[in-house]
Design a protein around this motif. Structure first.
Motif, PDB file in Angstrom:
ATOM      1  N   TYR A   1       6.768   5.950  12.646  1.00 13.31           N
ATOM      2  CA  TYR A   1       6.455   6.757  13.822  1.00 13.31           C
ATOM      3  C   TYR A   1       5.720   7.996  13.311  1.00 13.31           C
ATOM      4  N   LEU A   2       4.517   8.196  13.762  1.00  9.06           N
ATOM      5  CA  LEU A   2       3.763   9.365  13.338  1.00  9.06           C
ATOM      6  C   LEU A   2       4.443  10.636  13.841  1.00  9.06           C
TER       7      LEU A   2
ATOM      8  N   ASP B   1       0.398  -0.052  10.151  1.00  6.22           N
ATOM      9  CA  ASP B   1      -0.596   0.169   9.104  1.00  6.22           C
ATOM     10  C   ASP B   1      -0.153   1.365   8.271  1.00  6.22           C
ATOM     11  N   PHE B   2       0.337   1.107   7.050  1.00  2.00           N
ATOM     12  CA  PHE B   2       0.847   2.206   6.230  1.00  2.00           C
ATOM     13  C   PHE B   2      -0.271   3.124   5.736  1.00  2.00           C
ATOM     14  N   THR B   3      -1.505   2.668   5.760  1.00  2.00           N
ATOM     15  CA  THR B   3      -2.600   3.579   5.425  1.00  2.00           C
ATOM     16  C   THR B   3      -2.663   4.708   6.440  1.00  2.00           C
ATOM     17  N   THR B   4      -2.465   4.374   7.698  1.00  2.00           N
ATOM     18  CA  THR B   4      -2.425   5.397   8.748  1.00  2.00           C
ATOM     19  C   THR B   4      -1.208   6.298   8.565  1.00  2.00           C
ATOM     20  N   CYS B   5      -0.070   5.702   8.238  1.00  2.00           N
ATOM     21  CA  CYS B   5       1.151   6.486   8.017  1.00  2.00           C
ATOM     22  C   CYS B   5       0.966   7.470   6.866  1.00  2.00           C
TER      23      CYS B   5
ATOM     24  N   PRO C   1       0.659  14.074   7.328  1.00  2.00           N
ATOM     25  CA  PRO C   1       1.170  14.944   6.254  1.00  2.00           C
ATOM     26  C   PRO C   1       2.674  14.855   6.013  1.00  2.00           C
ATOM     27  N   PRO C   2       3.541  14.859   7.029  1.00  2.00           N
ATOM     28  CA  PRO C   2       4.976  14.766   6.717  1.00  2.00           C
ATOM     29  C   PRO C   2       5.370  13.440   6.087  1.00  2.00           C
ATOM     30  N   LEU C   3       4.597  12.377   6.346  1.00  2.00           N
ATOM     31  CA  LEU C   3       4.947  11.049   5.832  1.00  2.00           C
ATOM     32  C   LEU C   3       4.211  10.713   4.547  1.00  2.00           C
ATOM     33  N   ALA C   4       3.332  11.583   4.097  1.00  2.00           N
ATOM     34  CA  ALA C   4       2.525  11.304   2.920  1.00  2.00           C
ATOM     35  C   ALA C   4       3.409  11.068   1.690  1.00  2.00           C
TER      36      ALA C   4
END
Length: 778
Positions: free
Chosen positions: A666-667, A679-683, A687-690
């Motif tokens: 969840y973004l 799509d984990f590239t989007t995740c 920034p918090p999920l990087a």
């Protein structure tokens, strides 16, 4: 249901008729050579055509036939009791010779005696009904939550049960709270009662009105049942345990006829943090788990599977084994035994699955750490770094260059691999003293700039009187209180000392290498950093020299699975819930470190693990449990376990994976948590999920972060590419890395495939468990 052993004839066994063959015996509650507590749930498999009424079962010549019967499922099962310490022989024979018998040797130990270990750690202070304050010469005690005092030094205490009901009050703000309904007494509150706002209140037969009790519908059922919970509390393996389950007070419960509202599945909640106190305590993790209980799951906790109370991971596994055995014997055979927990609770789940595969059938992980041994790499690196940054070499260099605090912080973050400089501050302050063996005053980071101060409080990790604890000068043979010393039965000691072998090592580590390559730090900063970062000695004191591991400890860590093996944890479903804590200690990269180990050790396959990433505002506990439930239901059909602690393959686990088990995030911009992004590239771009890294990865190490001591190669300035060092800087680096720098392309020193499960009953280092005993014909 017909009984066994109440008819000597049975209509068979005429003279001249050869006896039927093929009788066998097996223990259902665990391994036959690791029975504990004096009893075992046993199945006798007589040959086809045999008459069960002629069955005779004995243990050491004592008749136990009355304990056996043909159960509702058609199997001949009974609870063998009265086992003596050591080996016992179970014999199953026919009273009239109509079938040939069998015998099985079982080995029994006390419920609080070591099994996988030669010895448990001493001293260990048992809890008492009322807490006792410590004095200068004697340790205090914690309140046990039990009414009776221990009867021996192993904390043996009679088990007790209580009943609670779920009120009709809605939970949440302004409503009730899922808190422990029987809090421990304290000096301020010596006789506590159930909090008025607790969602669970004491159930009193004949007094509590049915109309006051909430109902719930277990998974797999369409029938609502009263939400009444039975809680059993006692002592197993010297840890205080709670076992909670939906219960009907008007009906019996036996191992062969469990009450139907129980799904036959258990969630074992593992507690977080890490520590090694020598004081028995109630669990920090809680049986009050509405998510599991309301769905018909049993909930189990034990203080020795709470990482804050016990950092000896072999002892954790041994405790899980005994808990599982007890549940099977008293409540019935299991359809699943699942872990749940975060941080230190994640460490315990992963490590149990690695060192004792088969104990856990599924892992529900939050805030993942693969294991404590490799987590300690980042802790020790951060302690070294924050102390170096606060020292004169670094601060002088920063002042000489006229850098602002923001610029200095950016350099620290680049070296540390974290979001900013605060992550290493958190590691230092939270766990930088975990390996202190004696009394200490913690050196803590005071502010965002990294200034240090020494805490005035003197303490030790054992929580024992200061005079009993190790001191290098005044009490060299005192009790050592470090993390490795809590597991000295696993690690062994260095020759001539009582110090446990240790894995901490940073010889050859080029701190800040990738920061240098990216231009985030200068060659002079790189040289100064590696000159001054130093290491620590056997007592966790900072030294100018680098830390050096004990070679035997390295071998033990890998062979035992204490460095979690991707091979072993591939054999269970893993649901990993990852929420960001990039300024604390729970970094996003940890979940992917586990994934990298799975991929490396399984030909690139990590399909038994799913990662759910979100910003912390959503509760996915219910989705995790129902997804895991579906996964295990499928496995029970497609790959049933032939015994309680049997191990599945990764292929079997993946084949049973339900449609709801997939990677998503969840973004952070999704305030309603309504869009699962696959799509984990989007995740990764959120920034918090990087996914960032660690000091050891910035130094060139792999994200698996399981190289405890690197193999070395000669320092070669051509390896730095276009980066230019002056002749003086080159000479300084040659002095720092006189024996070479890390060659991360090679396995670590003494790094080898796991040989787990091991037993340490014969001593430190461990040996592989022998094959489980099987019955033989008589």
């Amino acid at each position: 249901m017909s009984g066994c052993g109440d008819d000597d004839d049975g209509g068979t066994g005429q003279t001249g008729t050869p006896p039927l063959t093929g009788t066998s015996i097996k223990v259902l509650s665990g391994r036959a050579d690791m029975v504990t507590g004096g009893d075992a749930l046993v199945e006798v498999l007589p040959p086809a055509g045999a008459v069960p009424a002629t069955l005779r079962v004995s243990v050491g010549g004592r008749d136990q036939s009355a304990n056996f019967a043909v159960r509702a499922n058609g199997r001949v099962i009974g609870l063998v009791t009265g086992l003596t310490a050591g080996t016992n022989t179970i014999e199953a024979t026919s009273s009239n010779g109509s079938f040939a018998g069998a015998r099985l040797t079982v080995t029994n130990a006390g419920v609080n005696a070591p099994v996988l270990l030669r010895s448990h750690i001493e001293p260990y202070i048992c809890a008492t009904p009322q807490a006792v304050a410590a004095t200068a010469d004697s340790a205090g005690t914690n309140a046990s939550g039990l009414s009776a005092a221990p009867t021996d030094a192993q904390c043996t205490t009679r088990a007790e049960t209580k009943l609670y009901y779920r009120t009709l009050t809605a939970a949440g703000t302004g409503g009730c709270a899922f808190v422990i309904p029987d809090p421990s007494p304290t000096a301020a509150n010596p006789a506590p009662t159930t909090p008025a706002n607790s969602c669970f209140q004491p159930y009193v037969a004949g007094t509590t009105q049915a109309s006051a009790i909430a109902t719930t519908t277990p998974l797999g059922s369409t029938t609502a049942v009263p939400y009444i919970v039975r809680v059993e509390r006692g002592v197993i393996n010297r840890g205080i345990y709670d076992i909670a389950v939906l219960f009907d007070p008007s009906r019996p419960w036996t191992f062969d006829a469990p009450q139907p509202q129980w799904t036959g599945k258990v969630v074992h909640n593992f507690g977080g943090s890490t520590g090694q106190p020598r004081l028995q305590a109630r669990p920090n993790s809680s049986w009050v788990d509405n998510n599991a209980l309301s769905r018909g799951y049993m909930v189990a906790v034990n203080s020795l599977t709470d990482s804050a109370n016990n950092s000896n991971r072999v002892l954790v596994a041994e405790t899980v084994m005994k808990m599982k055995e007890h549940i099977i014997e008293q409540y019935g055979e299991l359809r699943a035994y699942i872990g749940n927990g975060g941080s230190g609770g994640a460490i315990n789940q992963n490590t149990v699955a690695s060192i004792s595969p088969g104990l856990l059938d599924g892992l529900q992980i939050q805030l993942d750490f693969a294991d404590s041994v490799t987590t300690a790499i980042e802790v020790s690196d951060c302690v070294q770094l924050v102390n170096f940054y606060a020292g004169p070499a670094w601060t002088g260099l920063m002042q000489q260059q006229g850098l602002t605090q923001a610029q200095i912080n950016a350099k620290k973050a680049a070296i540390n691999g974290h979001l900013d400089q605060l992550g290493c501050h958190s590691w230092n302050n939270a766990f930088g003293t975990a390996n202190k063996p004696g009394n200490y005053q913690a050196v803590l980071v005071a502010n965002a700039a990294g200034q240090l101060f020494t805490s005035p409080a003197v303490t030790n990790n054992c929580r024992l009187p200061a005079a009993q604890v190790y001191d290098r000068v005044r009490n060299p043979n005192g009790i050592r209180c470090s993390d490795p010393d809590a597991a000295v039965a696993v690690w062994g000691t260095t020759p001539g000392t009582n110090r446990a072998n240790q894995t901490n090592d940073n010889v050859g580590v080029q701190y800040g290498l990738k920061a240098l390559q990216s231009g985030a730090i200068t060659p002079e900063e790189f040289v100064t950093l590696n000159e001054g970062v130093g290491g620590s000695d056997a007592d966790s004191n900072l030294t100018p020299q680098r830390s050096v591991a004990d070679l035997d400890a390295l071998r033990t860590a890998y062979r035992a699975g204490l460095v979690v093996s991707g091979t072993q944890v591939s054999r269970v479903p893993i649901i990993d819930q990852r929420t960001p804590d990039e300024q604390g200690i729970h970094y996003n990269w940890r979940s992917f470190s586990q994934r990298d180990r799975l991929a490396r050790d399984n030909g690139g396959n990590f399909g038994n693990q799913v990662i759910w990433r979100h910003n912390g505002g959503a509760s996915l506990a219910g989705l995790s449990l129902t997804t895991m439930d579906s996964w295990l239901n499928a496995l029970n059909t497609s790959a049933p376990k032939p015994s309680a602690n049997a191990v599945r393959t990764q292929a079997q686990v993946i084949a049973g994976k339900p449609a709801t088990a997939f990677d998503f995030c969840y973004l952070s911009t999704d305030a309603t948590y309504s869009n699962q992004v696959r799509d984990f590239t989007t995740c990764d771009q959120d920034p918090p999920l990087a996914v960032r890294s660690s000091p050891r990865q910035v130094a060139g190490g792999p994200r698996t972060e399981d190289i405890l001591k690197c193999q070395l190669k000669a320092l070669n300035f051509a390896d730095y590419g276009t980066i230019v060092f002056t002749e003086t800087q080159q000479a300084r680096l040659r002095a720092v890395f006189a024996t070479g720098v890390c060659d991360w392309s090679r396995p670590g020193v003494n790094q080898e495939a796991t040989a787990s499960p091991l037993t340490f009953a014969a001593g430190p280092g461990g040996v592989p468990l022998a094959p489980e005993p099987v019955s033989t014909p008589i």
